[in-house]
Design a protein around this motif. Structure first.
Motif, short mmCIF file in Angstrom:
data_model
loop_
_atom_site.label_atom_id
_atom_site.label_comp_id
_atom_site.label_asym_id
_atom_site.label_seq_id
_atom_site.Cartn_x
_atom_site.Cartn_y
_atom_site.Cartn_z
N ALA A 1 1.03 -1.53 -0.63
CA ALA A 1 0.42 0.09 -0.30
C ALA A 1 1.05 0.99 0.05
CB ALA A 1 -1.19 0.05 1.21
N PHE A 2 1.77 1.29 0.88
CA PHE A 2 2.65 1.90 0.83
C PHE A 2 3.45 3.13 0.03
CE2 PHE A 2 7.62 4.59 1.06
CZ PHE A 2 7.06 5.68 2.00
N LEU A 3 3.98 1.67 -1.08
CA LEU A 3 4.12 2.28 -2.82
C LEU A 3 2.83 2.49 -3.35
CD1 LEU A 3 6.87 1.45 -4.55
CD2 LEU A 3 6.13 -0.75 -5.19
N ARG A 4 2.13 2.10 -3.85
CA ARG A 4 1.02 2.25 -4.06
C ARG A 4 1.08 4.14 -4.12
NH1 ARG A 4 -2.61 -1.99 -2.51
NH2 ARG A 4 -3.63 -0.62 -1.32
N GLY A 5 1.14 4.69 -3.05
CA GLY A 5 1.53 5.95 -2.72
C GLY A 5 2.68 6.69 -3.20
N ALA A 6 3.44 5.76 -3.10
CA ALA A 6 5.62 6.60 -3.37
C ALA A 6 5.22 6.72 -4.64
CB ALA A 6 5.76 5.76 -2.01
N SER A 7 5.01 5.59 -5.29
CA SER A 7 6.04 5.54 -6.61
C SER A 7 4.76 6.37 -7.38
CB SER A 7 5.07 4.08 -7.19
OG SER A 7 3.73 3.55 -7.15
N VAL A 8 4.24 7.19 -7.34
CA VAL A 8 3.33 7.84 -8.49
C VAL A 8 4.60 9.34 -8.49
CG1 VAL A 8 1.72 9.99 -8.37
CG2 VAL A 8 1.16 8.05 -7.11
N ARG A 9 4.84 9.71 -9.51
CA ARG A 9 5.83 10.99 -9.33
C ARG A 9 5.68 11.37 -10.57
NH1 ARG A 9 12.03 6.91 -9.11
NH2 ARG A 9 11.35 6.46 -11.28
N THR A 10 4.88 11.26 -11.15
CA THR A 10 3.92 12.64 -12.16
C THR A 10 3.04 13.62 -11.49
OG1 THR A 10 2.29 12.14 -13.03
CG2 THR A 10 4.33 11.49 -13.80
N ALA A 11 3.39 14.59 -11.66
CA ALA A 11 2.30 15.95 -10.69
C ALA A 11 1.37 15.89 -11.21
CB ALA A 11 2.60 17.65 -12.41
N PRO A 12 0.55 15.77 -12.59
CA PRO A 12 -0.98 15.38 -13.38
C PRO A 12 -1.29 13.83 -11.95
CG PRO A 12 0.44 15.20 -15.30
CD PRO A 12 1.44 15.79 -13.90
N GLY A 13 -0.34 12.83 -11.89
CA GLY A 13 -0.40 11.31 -10.71
C GLY A 13 -0.85 12.33 -9.49
N LEU A 14 0.74 13.15 -8.93
CA LEU A 14 0.64 13.65 -7.04
C LEU A 14 -1.03 13.62 -7.19
CD1 LEU A 14 3.77 14.81 -7.26
CD2 LEU A 14 3.21 13.16 -5.74
N ALA A 15 -0.97 15.06 -8.38
CA ALA A 15 -2.35 15.49 -8.53
C ALA A 15 -3.48 14.43 -7.72
CB ALA A 15 -2.39 16.77 -9.33
N ARG A 16 -3.91 13.92 -9.05
CA ARG A 16 -4.91 12.96 -8.91
C ARG A 16 -4.87 11.85 -7.60
NH1 ARG A 16 -3.47 11.83 -14.48
NH2 ARG A 16 -2.17 10.20 -13.51
N ALA A 17 -4.13 11.32 -6.96
CA ALA A 17 -3.18 10.42 -5.67
C ALA A 17 -4.50 11.45 -4.13
CB ALA A 17 -2.04 10.30 -5.37
N LEU A 18 -3.65 13.49 -4.01
CA LEU A 18 -4.01 13.94 -3.72
C LEU A 18 -6.31 14.12 -3.72
CD1 LEU A 18 -3.82 15.89 -0.89
CD2 LEU A 18 -3.21 17.82 -2.99
N ASP A 19 -6.00 14.00 -4.61
CA ASP A 19 -7.70 14.49 -4.87
C ASP A 19 -8.18 13.03 -3.83
OD1 ASP A 19 -7.27 17.02 -5.94
OD2 ASP A 19 -7.48 15.47 -7.59
N ARG A 20 -7.51 11.41 -4.84
CA ARG A 20 -8.20 10.74 -3.99
C ARG A 20 -8.23 10.71 -2.12
NH1 ARG A 20 -4.97 8.38 -8.51
NH2 ARG A 20 -3.67 7.81 -7.36
N GLN A 21 -7.05 11.44 -1.48
CA GLN A 21 -7.17 11.59 -0.80
C GLN A 21 -8.34 12.18 -0.11
OE1 GLN A 21 -5.91 9.39 2.44
NE2 GLN A 21 -4.43 8.31 0.22
N LEU A 22 -8.66 12.87 -0.78
CA LEU A 22 -9.92 14.71 0.17
C LEU A 22 -10.74 14.05 -0.50
CD1 LEU A 22 -8.17 17.37 -1.31
CD2 LEU A 22 -8.11 16.71 0.92
N ALA A 23 -11.05 12.88 -1.41
CA ALA A 23 -12.60 12.58 -1.56
C ALA A 23 -12.98 11.28 -1.00
CB ALA A 23 -12.60 11.46 -3.12
N LEU A 24 -11.45 10.81 0.31
CA LEU A 24 -12.00 9.06 0.79
C LEU A 24 -13.06 10.00 2.03
CD1 LEU A 24 -8.76 7.72 0.99
CD2 LEU A 24 -11.44 6.59 -0.45
N PRO A 25 -14.25 8.67 1.84
CA PRO A 25 -14.93 9.50 3.94
C PRO A 25 -14.47 9.64 5.20
CG PRO A 25 -15.08 7.06 2.57
CD PRO A 25 -14.13 7.93 1.76
#
Length: 678
Positions: free
Chosen positions: A654-678
């Motif tokens: 699970a940690f690797l799924r988050g840490a392996s994101v290395r593009t600006a669009p990917g980081l933005a999407r990863a952050l959006d997912r964290q904000l969208a979770l209940p």
């Protein structure tokens, strides 16, 4: 936005052969340079090729538009911004960029290198050596001269054979003039003649199409024939094509009304996109009144001299060069540069005032949009008026520090301080900005020393706001060094620091330091009470920056008080504010606390992903995890709890799924997912 390919606003006509050739070249070479005359379509071909190559680039495709960069000093900042690097270290920007890209597998596009060939040659050589998985695609009017460079010449569109030039002209004409048909034999012949005269050069064809709004195609062809009678047809092809483009631009220039020609020339002072308000402020004067600028600018847009994206205007570099030439002929160069610099200073003053209003977040965007022009203005003022240069960097410095422009900020402020050693409010403000910059780069002792200097100057001048600002810097330097009691002492002794009824950004910063200090001292109930009061004041005044860090402290306090649900809510509130202004440092801090709160709730998987995503953001600032000392145990407990909840193997995955994101669009999407979770 960093890491994103520009949107293709119009269709790409032809170029199948070039794109096929380029696809093969990208598979076999690490440096490919598209060469050709200005206006031939190098950028469009590179953009389409980059988009096609994106699926095969694990770490993404990065687009760096170098055309606005007025000198070599801006090359590295533009490229760092393109790849999403907001380096917060004191190493050189070149070393930071090489280290950031060292393990990446991606494609870096450097568009419009011709005015920075020597600097690009050096940078590309370093990057290709440091990053074996990197491929560079450059566009330039000349080769970069790097070993192993593979050149692809972009020729004009064909005027014979498949007649792609005529296809482009027809498609753009029908788009520009709804209902227009070139099917009539006379119109078709005239269109073909225009394409032949203009040698199939796309930019020249676009300028010719713009004339169809006012007259039939036959008349355009007739005008063009007379304009081209002076061309010497015995010149070699490259020189002739360059001259053809210059002639086509000159022809478009002649067809403009006098005020349009004047505005075209004056707009060339802008290096980046601009709005109508800026055009009026900088370009009006003499026969061109401020009230006329909007109408005249509309005319230039209709003639395809200026582009409009629905928000801002932009001029192609080739057309900007032509306008700059005419500014020289008019003898307005120095006066125009001075007006541009003065306008940037006025924008900075307005932004500083806007910090104290509910429009604070909007001013972040405006300062970011004007970044390249502010840099240009700084260079001008450093050469002509160092005092105003010092004022400008003092006003935008905090904005830049929030958005990660630390290397540029430090270079400018140190140069300005050296050139203008005059004691006073402007110098104190610039020293304070340098102190904040040093603190973010990890130089706590330097920051503390600058804070003491600012405090002395503020007391000497009896300047309450400057004293509060100095207190913020001193308190923060104590906090980062693990001295919360000293930080608390500094914060509470500042004049009027406890008065929350006055609208003072510096006062709120001092109160924020006090909240941090109380949390560090373990006085959690007091910290929570003060933070809640401060948050309310921030909501009332629209102070998003202070509010986001107040939410961060509320999240920490809730975590320490075993209220993980509240901690999650406050951490997400912080992240929403930091996402809006693009503060990678703040986002990384917020994700750390969010991960810890999720782990405290027993949600080990989501905690691990959030923790991994925070690590990806920390990588973009060039530091391992930073923050005040009490955050260290929080991170350790987060990892321990998450591992206990789901096991080591699942945690690592699970940690690797988050840490392996290395593009600006990917980081933005990863952050959006964290904000969208209940």
């Amino acid at each position: 936005m960093a890491g994103y390919l520009p949107r293709e606003a119009t269709s790409l006509v032809g170029r199948e052969n070039e794109l096929g050739h380029l696809r093969d070249a990208l598979a076999g070479h690490r440096l490919i340079t598209l060469t050709g005359i200005g206006g031939v379509g190098k950028t469009r071909v590179a953009l389409r090729a980059a988009g096609s190559a994106a699926p095969g680039c694990p770490d993404g495709v990065w687009w760096a538009d170098l055309s606005p960069a007025s000198g070599e000093r801006l090359l590295l900042p533009v490229v760092c911004d393109a790849v999403g690097l907001s380096d917060h270290t004191t190493r050189s920007q070149a070393d930071a960029l090489c280290a950031w890209l060292a393990d990446k597998q991606g494609l870096l596009v450097l568009d419009s290198c011709e005015h920075l060939v020597a600097a690009c040659r050096s940078l590309v050589g370093d990057l290709l050596t440091a990053a074996p998985g990197l491929t560079v695609l450059a566009t330039s009017r000349q080769a970069l001269g790097v070993g192993g460079e593979y050149l692809v010449e972009i020729e004009p569109l064909a005027v014979g054979g498949d007649r792609t030039a005529l296809a482009l002209f027809t498609e753009r004409a029908e788009r520009a003039v709804p209902g227009l048909s070139l099917a009539d034999p006379a119109a078709a012949d005239a269109a073909a003649d225009i394409c032949r005269r203009l040698e199939g050069i796309p930019l020249a064809l676009e300028l010719a199409v713009a004339q169809l709004r006012d007259c039939p195609v036959e008349k355009v062809a007739e005008r063009l024939d007379s304009r081209f009678e002076t061309l010497v047809l015995t010149e070699r092809a490259g020189a002739l094509r360059h001259r053809t483009l210059r002639t086509a631009i000159g022809w478009s220039h002649e067809l403009c009304e006098p005020l349009e020609r004047l505005l075209w020339a004056r707009l060339s002072v802008f290096r980046g996109p601009f709005d109508l308000e800026s055009a009026r402020a900088v370009c009006s004067g003499g026969p061109l009144s401020a009230g006329e600028v909007g109408r005249v600018l509309c005319g230039l847009t209709e003639k395809s001299v200026v582009g409009w994206d629905g928000v801002r205007y932009r001029m192609l570099d080739t057309l900007r060069e032509y306008g700059r030439m005419w500014i020289g002929e008019l003898g307005e160069g120095d006066a125009l540069a001075e007006r541009h610099a003065g306008h940037c200073l006025a924008v900075a003053r307005a932004a500083d005032a806007g910090w104290r209003t509910p429009e604070q977040s909007d001013w972040y965007r405006r300062v970011a949009d004007a970044h390249i022009d502010i840099c240009t203005a700084m260079d001008r003022l450093l050469a002509t008026d160092p005092g105003r240069a010092l004022e400008l960097i003092g006003l935008v410095g905090f904005y830049w520090s929030c958005c990660g422009h630390l290397h540029e900020l430090r270079s400018f402020v140190e140069r300005a301080l050296a050139l203008h050693p005059v004691r006073g409010q402007v110098r104190t403000r610039a020293q304070w900005v340098l102190g904040v910059n040093a603190l973010l780069q990890g130089e706590h002792d330097l920051a503390h020393g600058l804070g003491l200097q600012c405090d002395d100057e503020a007391r000497y001048a009896s300047d309450t706001e400057a004293s509060l600002a100095a207190g913020y810097l001193l308190g923060l330097s104590h906090l980062m060094a693990g001295r919360p009691l000293a930080a608390h002492t500094v914060a509470v002794r500042m004049p009027g620091s406890a008065d929350m009824t006055q609208d003072s950004a510096a006062r709120r910063k001092c109160r924020l330091v006090e909240v941090f200090a109380l949390t560090g001292l373990g006085r959690l109930a007091e910290a929570h009470s003060l933070a809640a009061e401060l948050r309310e004041a921030c909501v009332e005044t629209g102070d998003w920056w202070t509010r986001s860090y107040t939410e961060y402290q509320l999240a920490l306090v809730a975590l320490f008080q075993d209220r993980p649900g509240d901690a999650v809510a406050h951490a997400r509130s912080m992240l929403m504010g930091k996402r809006y202004i693009g503060d990678a440092f703040g986002i990384a801090l917020g994700l750390d606390v969010l991960a810890a709160a999720l782990a405290a709730q027993g949600d080990g998987e989501r905690a691990a992903v959030a923790f991994g995503t925070s690590q990806a953001y920390w990588n973009t600032v060039g530091h391992p995890q930073r923050g005040t000392p009490e955050l260290g145990p929080v991170r350790e407990e987060c990892e321990r709890s998450a591992r206990a909840a789901i096991g080591d193997e699942e945690y690592e995955a699970a940690f690797l799924r988050g840490a392996s994101v290395r593009t600006a669009p990917g980081l933005a999407r990863a952050l959006d997912r964290q904000l969208a979770l209940p």
